[in-house]
Scaffold this motif. Structure first.
Motif, PDB file in Angstrom:
ATOM      1  N   PRO A 104      24.030  45.806  61.352  1.00 10.56           N
ATOM      2  CA  PRO A 104      25.460  46.065  61.563  1.00 10.56           C
ATOM      3  C   PRO A 104      25.895  47.405  60.996  1.00 10.56           C
ATOM      4  CG  PRO A 104      25.135  44.486  59.793  1.00 10.56           C
ATOM      5  CD  PRO A 104      23.789  44.709  60.408  1.00 10.56           C
ATOM      6  N   GLU A 105      26.884  48.000  61.648  1.00  9.60           N
ATOM      7  CA  GLU A 105      27.380  49.305  61.236  1.00  9.60           C
ATOM      8  C   GLU A 105      28.528  49.209  60.234  1.00  9.60           C
ATOM      9  OE1 GLU A 105      26.896  52.454  61.573  1.00  9.60           O
ATOM     10  OE2 GLU A 105      25.250  52.593  62.996  1.00  9.60           O
ATOM     11  N   ALA A 106      29.580  48.455  60.550  1.00  9.97           N
ATOM     12  CA  ALA A 106      30.798  48.616  59.754  1.00  9.97           C
ATOM     13  C   ALA A 106      31.625  47.345  59.573  1.00  9.97           C
ATOM     14  CB  ALA A 106      31.674  49.698  60.390  1.00  9.97           C
ATOM     15  N   GLN A 107      31.022  46.177  59.583  1.00 11.37           N
ATOM     16  CA  GLN A 107      31.773  44.973  59.283  1.00 11.37           C
ATOM     17  C   GLN A 107      31.997  44.923  57.779  1.00 11.37           C
ATOM     18  OE1 GLN A 107      29.745  41.564  60.811  1.00 11.37           O
ATOM     19  NE2 GLN A 107      29.910  42.193  62.935  1.00 11.37           N
ATOM     20  N   SER A 108      33.205  45.211  57.360  1.00 10.59           N
ATOM     21  CA  SER A 108      33.432  45.324  55.920  1.00 10.59           C
ATOM     22  C   SER A 108      34.786  44.756  55.534  1.00 10.59           C
ATOM     23  CB  SER A 108      33.325  46.789  55.473  1.00 10.59           C
ATOM     24  OG  SER A 108      34.294  47.572  56.132  1.00 10.59           O
ATOM     25  N   GLN A 109      34.921  44.467  54.255  1.00 13.17           N
ATOM     26  CA  GLN A 109      36.152  43.930  53.690  1.00 13.17           C
ATOM     27  C   GLN A 109      36.546  44.794  52.503  1.00 13.17           C
ATOM     28  OE1 GLN A 109      35.696  40.068  51.947  1.00 13.17           O
ATOM     29  NE2 GLN A 109      37.888  39.663  51.829  1.00 13.17           N
ATOM     30  N   ALA A 110      37.797  45.178  52.432  1.00 12.52           N
ATOM     31  CA  ALA A 110      38.283  46.012  51.334  1.00 12.52           C
ATOM     32  C   ALA A 110      38.438  45.173  50.070  1.00 12.52           C
ATOM     33  CB  ALA A 110      39.613  46.648  51.711  1.00 12.52           C
ATOM     34  N   TRP A 111      37.881  45.683  48.985  1.00 13.19           N
ATOM     35  CA  TRP A 111      38.064  45.107  47.664  1.00 13.19           C
ATOM     36  C   TRP A 111      38.696  46.177  46.773  1.00 13.19           C
ATOM     37  CZ3 TRP A 111      35.584  40.472  45.254  1.00 13.19           C
ATOM     38  CH2 TRP A 111      35.234  39.517  46.218  1.00 13.19           C
ATOM     39  N   TYR A 112      39.589  45.730  45.889  1.00 12.84           N
ATOM     40  CA  TYR A 112      40.413  46.666  45.133  1.00 12.84           C
ATOM     41  C   TYR A 112      40.097  46.584  43.633  1.00 12.84           C
ATOM     42  CZ  TYR A 112      42.934  46.579  49.535  1.00 12.84           C
ATOM     43  OH  TYR A 112      43.240  46.651  50.864  1.00 12.84           O
ATOM     44  N   LEU A 113      40.335  47.702  42.966  1.00 10.83           N
ATOM     45  CA  LEU A 113      40.095  47.808  41.537  1.00 10.83           C
ATOM     46  C   LEU A 113      41.414  47.770  40.783  1.00 10.83           C
ATOM     47  CD1 LEU A 113      37.542  50.775  41.643  1.00 10.83           C
ATOM     48  CD2 LEU A 113      37.076  48.336  41.880  1.00 10.83           C
ATOM     49  N   SER A 114      41.444  47.023  39.711  1.00  3.40           N
ATOM     50  CA  SER A 114      42.607  47.029  38.830  1.00  3.40           C
ATOM     51  C   SER A 114      42.119  46.909  37.391  1.00  3.40           C
ATOM     52  CB  SER A 114      43.574  45.881  39.160  1.00  3.40           C
ATOM     53  OG  SER A 114      42.947  44.632  38.959  1.00  3.40           O
ATOM     54  N   SER A 115      42.998  47.233  36.450  1.00  4.51           N
ATOM     55  CA  SER A 115      42.564  47.274  35.057  1.00  4.51           C
ATOM     56  C   SER A 115      43.755  47.326  34.136  1.00  4.51           C
ATOM     57  CB  SER A 115      41.676  48.520  34.852  1.00  4.51           C
ATOM     58  OG  SER A 115      41.435  48.762  33.497  1.00  4.51           O
ATOM     59  N   SER A 116      43.525  46.938  32.884  1.00  3.13           N
ATOM     60  CA  SER A 116      44.529  47.138  31.834  1.00  3.13           C
ATOM     61  C   SER A 116      44.406  48.535  31.231  1.00  3.13           C
ATOM     62  CB  SER A 116      44.350  46.085  30.731  1.00  3.13           C
ATOM     63  OG  SER A 116      43.112  46.282  30.060  1.00  3.13           O
ATOM     64  N   GLY A 117      43.473  49.323  31.765  1.00  2.00           N
ATOM     65  CA  GLY A 117      43.222  50.655  31.238  1.00  2.00           C
ATOM     66  C   GLY A 117      42.067  50.711  30.264  1.00  2.00           C
ATOM     67  N   LEU A 118      41.383  49.569  30.083  1.00  2.00           N
ATOM     68  CA  LEU A 118      40.290  49.501  29.112  1.00  2.00           C
ATOM     69  C   LEU A 118      38.982  49.036  29.764  1.00  2.00           C
ATOM     70  CD1 LEU A 118      42.173  47.883  26.086  1.00  2.00           C
ATOM     71  CD2 LEU A 118      41.529  50.287  26.379  1.00  2.00           C
ATOM     72  N   ALA A 119      38.752  49.429  31.016  1.00  2.00           N
ATOM     73  CA  ALA A 119      37.565  48.964  31.742  1.00  2.00           C
ATOM     74  C   ALA A 119      36.266  49.485  31.143  1.00  2.00           C
ATOM     75  CB  ALA A 119      37.660  49.366  33.212  1.00  2.00           C
ATOM     76  N   SER A 120      36.346  50.519  30.302  1.00  2.00           N
ATOM     77  CA  SER A 120      35.139  51.024  29.653  1.00  2.00           C
ATOM     78  C   SER A 120      34.903  50.387  28.293  1.00  2.00           C
ATOM     79  CB  SER A 120      35.235  52.553  29.479  1.00  2.00           C
ATOM     80  OG  SER A 120      36.254  52.884  28.557  1.00  2.00           O
ATOM     81  N   VAL A 121      35.828  49.555  27.846  1.00  2.00           N
ATOM     82  CA  VAL A 121      35.757  49.012  26.486  1.00  2.00           C
ATOM     83  C   VAL A 121      35.671  47.490  26.485  1.00  2.00           C
ATOM     84  CG1 VAL A 121      36.900  48.891  24.253  1.00  2.00           C
ATOM     85  CG2 VAL A 121      37.056  50.992  25.614  1.00  2.00           C
ATOM     86  N   GLN A 122      36.484  46.839  27.290  1.00  2.00           N
ATOM     87  CA  GLN A 122      36.526  45.382  27.302  1.00  2.00           C
ATOM     88  C   GLN A 122      35.929  44.851  28.603  1.00  2.00           C
ATOM     89  OE1 GLN A 122      40.623  44.302  26.681  1.00  2.00           O
ATOM     90  NE2 GLN A 122      40.632  45.000  24.536  1.00  2.00           N
ATOM     91  N   GLU A 123      35.040  43.895  28.489  1.00  2.00           N
ATOM     92  CA  GLU A 123      34.235  43.471  29.638  1.00  2.00           C
ATOM     93  C   GLU A 123      35.071  43.015  30.818  1.00  2.00           C
ATOM     94  OE1 GLU A 123      30.446  40.565  30.733  1.00  2.00           O
ATOM     95  OE2 GLU A 123      31.415  40.386  28.777  1.00  2.00           O
ATOM     96  N   PHE A 124      36.133  42.292  30.587  1.00  2.00           N
ATOM     97  CA  PHE A 124      36.897  41.752  31.704  1.00  2.00           C
ATOM     98  C   PHE A 124      38.271  42.403  31.851  1.00  2.00           C
ATOM     99  CE2 PHE A 124      33.824  38.332  30.789  1.00  2.00           C
ATOM    100  CZ  PHE A 124      33.217  38.287  32.035  1.00  2.00           C
TER     101      PHE A 124
END
Length: 533
Positions: free
Chosen positions: A331-351
């Motif tokens: 398949p070429e392009a069957q895809s679903q958009a997934w989005y990123l969100s954060s409390s601003g600490l994605a490099s420090v706190q695991e979740f």
């Protein structure tokens, strides 16, 4: 040993394997640069096994390798030498004169070049783990130079060249470097020791020529093999660095001929077994390629009605279920958009960082710092060794890695295709890199990579970075989580970006600097090729 002369008088040597008897048989040819006795037995059965299936098997040293005469110039003489070799095979005693070719990596590439010659007696190919666009599919990935693979291979070939000319001192030094590649030279990607020991290596051309240089038009299959149109059994691996080349070639050939098959296993460049990396995929993952190739050649060179031509064109191994899936196409392009969100600490706190099919705005950005003194190391995937799926929870705990994790899945989901990234990143330096890893988080906290990708931004730009990760087919189980990890390096798979916009050939270790990066969450989207169960 048997020998032939090319059109310019160079002797090429080969070993010929025959079954007992005097029956006229078709020929299987492998043209390779590693010394013909090896015969790609790191992944294939020995040539005598192929001969015992009813073929004359010819394993030939390409020009300037093994015991063949001439100067080895990477990929530059393979069209002409391939045609001359096929003309020679047409006269081989007790043969039908008809030829099929097999082999992986360089041996896969020689098939394409020979096929481009238009030789009438070449009837079928089995190209495995190759590049179609040499620059994009082998030398670089999204403008980033594939340092570890390229330099390691160049050292191997340079050492063999030193062996051929009896230069023990150079061979000994190159051998030592091959066992412990060093990237601490003043110019890490362009080390002085390699310039001195192998001044004529292709590596120097690969490092300095940009994508639009005439060199790539002269040697790349997608430029030299425009007339190629033969039945092909394409063979790839989810953790092979050249998979994108296999897919590009398959699509290009499928537009010309219906006799195209694609098989992708859970394998790295080699070996092709049930375990790649830290996971055991079971008995179903053991390579079936030898039998498939014989069936392919039997159908085309001997006219046997064995069913392979009626099989589904695409057969892929699904990670997670350890099942082979049959499909009509990739398949070429069957895809679903997934989005990123954060409390601003994605490099420090695991979740802190969230990955979700529903957009959620919490913080506007996440900031992290790449330090060249301690670059994020490469781990598993397709671009480093050892390749495959590796447990990476410790790597995700680093504060120079952003992680975005989904909620536990409420049902099984399937990947099928090519994940694509649209990431808006701002930096305090003119140039930076992005390493992106898509992983599965098990309920016990273990984390295993599924697909990875790498991208280099060469100069400041206000637009998002849009690029693809490695193609994949995988099933994630209910209760598991999906994770996206981002960092500024994957070393030494790719050269560390000094941040100044220089080429890797020009980039000094002294110039490497700390780079601060910000991921703009509202403008960053991951397109995942997901099919719900």
């Amino acid at each position: 040993m048997a020998s032939m002369l090319t059109r310019d008088g160079v002797r090429l040597d080969a070993d010929i394997y025959r079954p007992a008897g005097s029956e006229k048989l078709p020929i299987l040819l492998m043209r390779q640069p590693y010394g013909r006795k090896i015969a790609s037995t790191v992944v294939y059965a020995h040539p005598q096994w192929y001969a015992d299936q009813g073929y004359i098997v010819v394993i030939q040293d390409v020009r300037g390798r093994g015991s063949s005469e001439g100067e080895f110039r990477l990929f530059e003489t393979e069209v002409e030498d391939g045609q001359d070799s096929l003309d020679w095979l047409a006269t081989l005693p007790n043969s039908t004169g008809e030829v099929g070719m097999y082999g992986f990596s360089y041996q896969g590439m020689t098939q394409l070049y020979a096929g481009a010659s238009g030789a009438k007696n070449l009837k079928a190919l089995c190209p495995a783990m190759i590049a179609w666009d040499l620059y994009q599919d082998w030398v670089t990935e999204n403008d980033a130079f594939c340092l570890q693979m390229n330099l390691g291979w160049a050292v191997q070939l340079a050492a063999d060249s030193a062996r051929r000319r009896g230069d023990q001192a150079s061979f000994q030094k190159l051998y030592a470097h091959s066992r412990n590649l060093s990237f601490s030279d003043a110019y890490p990607a362009n080390p002085n020791w390699f310039q001195r020991l192998a001044p004529d290596s292709f590596y120097h051309d690969w490092l300095r020529y940009p994508a639009d240089h005439n060199y790539w038009r002269r040697v790349s299959p997608h430029q030299r093999c425009q007339g190629l149109d033969l039945p092909m059994l394409h063979i790839g691996g989810w953790f092979d660095p050249h998979l994108r080349g296999n897919l590009a070639l398959y699509r290009a050939m499928a537009q010309k001929s219906s006799l195209q098959k694609l098989v992708i296993g859970p394998w790295s460049h080699f070996p092709w077994g049930r375990r790649t990396g830290a996971l055991d995929y079971g008995e179903s993952a053991v390579s079936k390629i030898d039998h498939l190739q014989i069936a392919w050649f039997d159908a085309i060179l001997k006219g046997k009605n064995n069913g392979i031509l009626a099989d589904a064109p695409v057969q892929v191994f699904e990670l997670g279920s350890s099942q082979w899936l049959n499909r009509a196409d990739f398949p070429e392009a069957q895809s679903q958009a997934w989005y990123l969100s954060s409390s601003g600490l994605a490099s420090v706190q695991e979740f802190s960082g969230k990955l979700s099919p529903t957009p959620t705005v919490i913080a506007s950005y996440d900031t992290w710092v790449h330090d060249p003194w301690r670059p994020v190391p490469a781990l598993g995937g397709h671009a480093t060794m050892p390749a495959g799926q590796q447990e990476r929870s410790a790597l995700d705990a680093r504060t120079d890695v952003l992680i975005y994790t989904s909620e536990p899945l409420v049902e099984d989901i399937q990947f099928w295709g090519i994940p694509r990234m649209k990431l808006m990143v701002e930096s305090d330096c003119p140039s930076f890199d992005l390493a992106v890893v898509l992983s599965e988080v098990w309920p016990d906290g273990q984390v295993y990579n599924i697909s990875q990708g790498y991208c280099r931004r060469l100069k400041p730009d206000d637009s998002p970075l849009e690029f693809s990760l490695q193609a994949i087919a995988a099933r994630l189980l209910q209760g598991h989580r999906l994770r996206l990890s981002l960092s500024g390096a994957s070393f030494p798979a790719y050269a560390v970006n000094a941040g100044r916009g220089q080429t890797d050939a020009e980039s000094r270790l002294l110039d490497q600097q700390v780079i601060t990066l910000e991921l703009i969450l509202a403008e960053s989207i991951v397109y995942l090729p997901l099919m719900h169960k």
